[in-house]
Design a protein around this motif. Structure first.
Motif, mmCIF file in Angstrom:
data_model
loop_
_atom_site.group_PDB
_atom_site.id
_atom_site.type_symbol
_atom_site.label_atom_id
_atom_site.label_comp_id
_atom_site.label_asym_id
_atom_site.label_seq_id
_atom_site.Cartn_x
_atom_site.Cartn_y
_atom_site.Cartn_z
ATOM 1 N N PRO A 75 0.823 -1.226 0.000
ATOM 2 C CA PRO A 75 0.000 0.000 0.000
ATOM 3 C C PRO A 75 0.848 1.263 0.000
ATOM 4 N N LEU A 76 2.023 1.228 0.629
ATOM 5 C CA LEU A 76 2.922 2.375 0.569
ATOM 6 C C LEU A 76 3.447 2.566 -0.845
ATOM 7 N N PHE A 77 3.825 1.460 -1.487
ATOM 8 C CA PHE A 77 4.348 1.551 -2.852
ATOM 9 C C PHE A 77 3.338 2.202 -3.794
ATOM 10 N N TRP A 78 2.079 1.812 -3.701
ATOM 11 C CA TRP A 78 1.091 2.288 -4.677
ATOM 12 C C TRP A 78 0.779 3.767 -4.531
ATOM 13 N N THR A 79 1.150 4.375 -3.414
ATOM 14 C CA THR A 79 0.952 5.825 -3.322
ATOM 15 C C THR A 79 1.896 6.571 -4.264
ATOM 16 N N PHE A 80 3.021 5.969 -4.625
ATOM 17 C CA PHE A 80 3.973 6.659 -5.506
ATOM 18 C C PHE A 80 3.434 6.808 -6.924
ATOM 19 N N PRO A 81 2.997 5.741 -7.617
ATOM 20 C CA PRO A 81 2.443 5.953 -8.957
ATOM 21 C C PRO A 81 1.096 6.663 -8.958
ATOM 22 N N THR A 82 0.260 6.459 -7.940
ATOM 23 C CA THR A 82 -1.045 7.134 -7.942
ATOM 24 C C THR A 82 -0.914 8.626 -7.677
ATOM 25 N N ASN A 83 0.143 9.042 -6.991
ATOM 26 C CA ASN A 83 0.391 10.470 -6.808
ATOM 27 C C ASN A 83 1.029 11.112 -8.042
ATOM 28 N N TYR A 84 1.532 10.287 -8.941
ATOM 29 C CA TYR A 84 2.275 10.775 -10.102
ATOM 30 C C TYR A 84 1.454 10.765 -11.384
ATOM 31 N N LEU A 85 0.516 9.827 -11.497
ATOM 32 C CA LEU A 85 -0.217 9.618 -12.750
ATOM 33 C C LEU A 85 -1.668 10.056 -12.629
ATOM 34 N N GLY A 86 -2.190 10.675 -13.684
ATOM 35 C CA GLY A 86 -3.585 11.083 -13.723
ATOM 36 C C GLY A 86 -4.210 10.762 -15.067
ATOM 37 N N GLY A 87 -5.547 10.721 -15.121
ATOM 38 C CA GLY A 87 -6.267 10.526 -16.374
ATOM 39 C C GLY A 87 -5.966 9.195 -17.039
ATOM 40 N N VAL A 88 -5.872 9.209 -18.380
ATOM 41 C CA VAL A 88 -5.581 7.997 -19.147
ATOM 42 C C VAL A 88 -4.202 7.464 -18.788
ATOM 43 N N ALA A 89 -3.260 8.351 -18.469
ATOM 44 C CA ALA A 89 -1.928 7.910 -18.058
ATOM 45 C C ALA A 89 -2.007 7.041 -16.808
ATOM 46 N N ALA A 90 -2.934 7.363 -15.908
ATOM 47 C CA ALA A 90 -3.114 6.536 -14.708
ATOM 48 C C ALA A 90 -3.702 5.176 -15.071
ATOM 49 N N ALA A 91 -4.708 5.163 -15.942
ATOM 50 C CA ALA A 91 -5.342 3.902 -16.331
ATOM 51 C C ALA A 91 -4.323 2.951 -16.960
ATOM 52 N N SER A 92 -3.510 3.463 -17.877
ATOM 53 C CA SER A 92 -2.524 2.620 -18.553
ATOM 54 C C SER A 92 -1.292 2.396 -17.691
ATOM 55 N N GLY A 93 -0.826 3.454 -17.010
ATOM 56 C CA GLY A 93 0.405 3.348 -16.239
ATOM 57 C C GLY A 93 0.284 2.426 -15.043
ATOM 58 N N LEU A 94 -0.824 2.505 -14.302
ATOM 59 C CA LEU A 94 -1.011 1.618 -13.152
ATOM 60 C C LEU A 94 -1.093 0.163 -13.602
ATOM 61 N N ALA A 95 -1.755 -0.070 -14.729
ATOM 62 C CA ALA A 95 -1.827 -1.428 -15.269
ATOM 63 C C ALA A 95 -0.452 -1.909 -15.705
ATOM 64 N N PHE A 96 0.352 -1.003 -16.267
ATOM 65 C CA PHE A 96 1.691 -1.364 -16.718
ATOM 66 C C PHE A 96 2.570 -1.762 -15.539
ATOM 67 N N VAL A 97 2.508 -0.996 -14.461
ATOM 68 C CA VAL A 97 3.269 -1.342 -13.257
ATOM 69 C C VAL A 97 2.858 -2.722 -12.759
ATOM 70 N N ASN A 98 1.560 -2.968 -12.695
ATOM 71 C CA ASN A 98 1.077 -4.254 -12.201
ATOM 72 C C ASN A 98 1.429 -5.388 -13.157
ATOM 73 N N SER A 99 1.468 -5.089 -14.463
ATOM 74 C CA SER A 99 1.838 -6.110 -15.450
ATOM 75 C C SER A 99 3.264 -6.591 -15.227
ATOM 76 N N LEU A 100 4.179 -5.664 -15.049
ATOM 77 C CA LEU A 100 5.566 -6.064 -14.826
ATOM 78 C C LEU A 100 5.734 -6.700 -13.453
ATOM 79 N N GLY A 101 4.882 -6.302 -12.505
ATOM 80 C CA GLY A 101 4.862 -7.008 -11.236
ATOM 81 C C GLY A 101 4.429 -8.454 -11.428
ATOM 82 N N ALA A 102 3.474 -8.663 -12.330
ATOM 83 C CA ALA A 102 3.017 -10.013 -12.634
ATOM 84 C C ALA A 102 4.136 -10.853 -13.229
ATOM 85 N N VAL A 103 5.002 -10.231 -14.014
ATOM 86 C CA VAL A 103 6.166 -10.948 -14.542
ATOM 87 C C VAL A 103 7.041 -11.429 -13.384
ATOM 88 N N GLY A 104 7.178 -10.579 -12.354
ATOM 89 C CA GLY A 104 7.907 -11.008 -11.170
ATOM 90 C C GLY A 104 7.257 -12.217 -10.516
#
Length: 453
Positions: A364-393
């Motif tokens: 939950p601490l980690f997710w405050t960093f991208p959610t404070n940085y990304l807005g709009g469509v960038a948030a929709a795609s960017g948050l999914a992108f972060v989670n996608s690469l997390g899924a690779v992990g």
């Protein structure tokens, strides 16, 4: 009293506080229920590991591949799924996700070989794709930045609760071996999968897409909440990437992706093997008793997910608590391997408690960093992108663990390797300050009586 939201007109602090409290009470318990079922359906294969392998003839390497292949389907469809949810709304899309993943999880009861195991695990990842980043995105639609850390901490109760209640449930269902002619692991997949589908149908009727749709908020509460959230979103779009392509090629976001992939290696390198690891420590087969003991580390994780994000919000610093929390997870993973190898099961269990508390509470601490940085469509795609690469992990972790154990002929080598990657993640979190990723839009200066709404 009124407060000035950044870039907007005055916002009544009392109305914002009441709106935030109502949203917490209305949405968080339901989002938590959804996450409990999501985590249970992706990780319950760990409970079935030994009996499932015995009944189907699937070897350790094939099991590791099947456990991890979930994340390939998950990663491939994360961004499209989140963009669809951003367009059509959470009610329809969360319903679709939960119903389909529940049915596919239930179909795991009919996997009888490597091929069917691989196909169903891959399809389960495809079906669930977008759920987690969709919920994170949904949280940004409803909660101002100054409360988002504790909100995400509450949401992250889902993983520990999935094991606190799901571990005994899974163990109990495994003990139904032979009932109605089915194996215990078949009962487990059927019951837990169909539960998710039922809750998915409920989500369609329960969720509201945006604050403007919330009939359970007053007009003044809606106005205060919408004004604050829109101002924060403008700030993010002014200071961060705009649009999908800009988000996906942003160097800061790629740095966050690397951190999250290392966190997920820590999580799933332990989660998929925790029931069998605890069974080995106890000298018992996986069942109800092992399920009860397996729940103990998750009780510690639950406490950490409550306390640490609230503490970080209170001191106004999420970076250093996050780094220390993840480092503790790495130490716990290594210590569990060392204690287990030296015949100290109680110490190994205590170390697993530290590990689970660390890799759950850091998220939950980690997710405050991208959610404070990304807005709009960038948030929709960017948050999914972060989670996608997390899924690779999550895909890499069980396979790397199996590789290390085979290469070094040691049952602890995989855990030591995961401990090292976890500590690397903690070091990368410390580097966030230099990238300017630890600050958010200026928070409304709420009257002290409303700070803890």
């Amino acid at each position: 009293m009124s407060t000035q939201s950044p870039g907007a007109g005055p916002v009544p602090a009392a109305e914002l506080a009441r709106a935030t409290a109502k949203v917490m009470a209305r949405l968080l318990p339901f989002l938590l229920l959804m996450y409990v079922l999501a985590f249970l359906d992706r990780a319950n294969v760990g409970f079935a590991k030994k009996v499932f392998q015995a009944d189907t003839g699937i070897g350790d390497a094939a099991f590791a591949l099947g456990a991890g292949i979930f994340f390939i389907g998950y990663a491939l469809f994360e961004i499209p799924s989140n963009l669809i949810m951003h367009r059509v709304g959470a009610r329809v899309w969360m319903c679709r996700i939960m119903v389909t993943w529940g049915l596919i999880s239930a179909a795991m009861a009919f996997a009888h070989g490597e091929t069917s195991f691989y196909i169903l695990r891959f399809l389960l990842g495809v079906a669930e794709a977008g759920f987690f980043p969709g919920v994170i995105l949904y949280i940004t639609y409803w909660f101002p930045a100054h409360v988002r850390g504790r909100v995400m901490g509450f949401f992250y109760f889902g993983a520990p609760l999935a094991f606190i209640f799901g571990s005994p449930l899974s163990g109990l269902l495994l003990d139904l071996h032979g009932a109605a002619g089915l194996h215990g692991w078949q009962w487990m997949f059927l019951v837990e999968g169909l539960l998710a589908s039922v809750v998915g149908v409920w989500a369609f009727w329960y969720l509201s897409n945006r604050p403007a749709d919330a009939t359970w908020l007053s007009d003044s509460e809606k106005a205060a909440l919408i004004s604050t959230l829109e101002a924060e979103d403008r700030h993010k779009q002014d200071h961060g990437p705009r649009g999908m392509l800009a988000a996906l090629t942003n160097g800061r976001l790629l740095y966050l992706c690397a951190i999250y992939a290392l966190i997920q290696m820590s999580v799933y390198g332990v989660v998929f093997y925790l029931p069998s690891q605890v069974a080995g420590l106890l000298g018992k087969q996986v069942g109800f008793e092992v399920g009860l003991v397996t729940a103990v580390p998750w009780i510690c994780a639950l406490a950490a997910a409550w306390f640490i994000p609230r503490y970080a919000d209170r001191i106004g610093d999420r970076r250093r608590p996050a780094a220390v929390t993840l480092a503790a997870a790495g130490v716990g993973i290594a210590a569990s391997a060392l204690a287990g190898a030296n015949g100290a099961p109680l110490l190994a269990l205590l170390a697993l408690c530290v590990a689970a508390a660390g890799f759950i509470a850091v998220q939950p601490l980690f997710w405050t960093f991208p959610t404070n940085y990304l807005g709009g469509v960038a948030a929709a795609s960017g948050l999914a992108f972060v989670n996608s690469l997390g899924a690779v992990g999550g895909f890499v972790a069980p396979n790397v663990r199996t590789w290390a154990e085979g290469t070094f002929a040691s049952t602890t080598a995989g855990l030591y390797l995961l401990a090292a990657t976890t500590l690397l993640g903690a070091l990368l979190i410390l580097g966030l300050k230099g990238l300017g990723l630890t600050t958010a839009a200026p928070a409304p200066a709420l009257h002290p009586s409303h700070q803890d709404a």
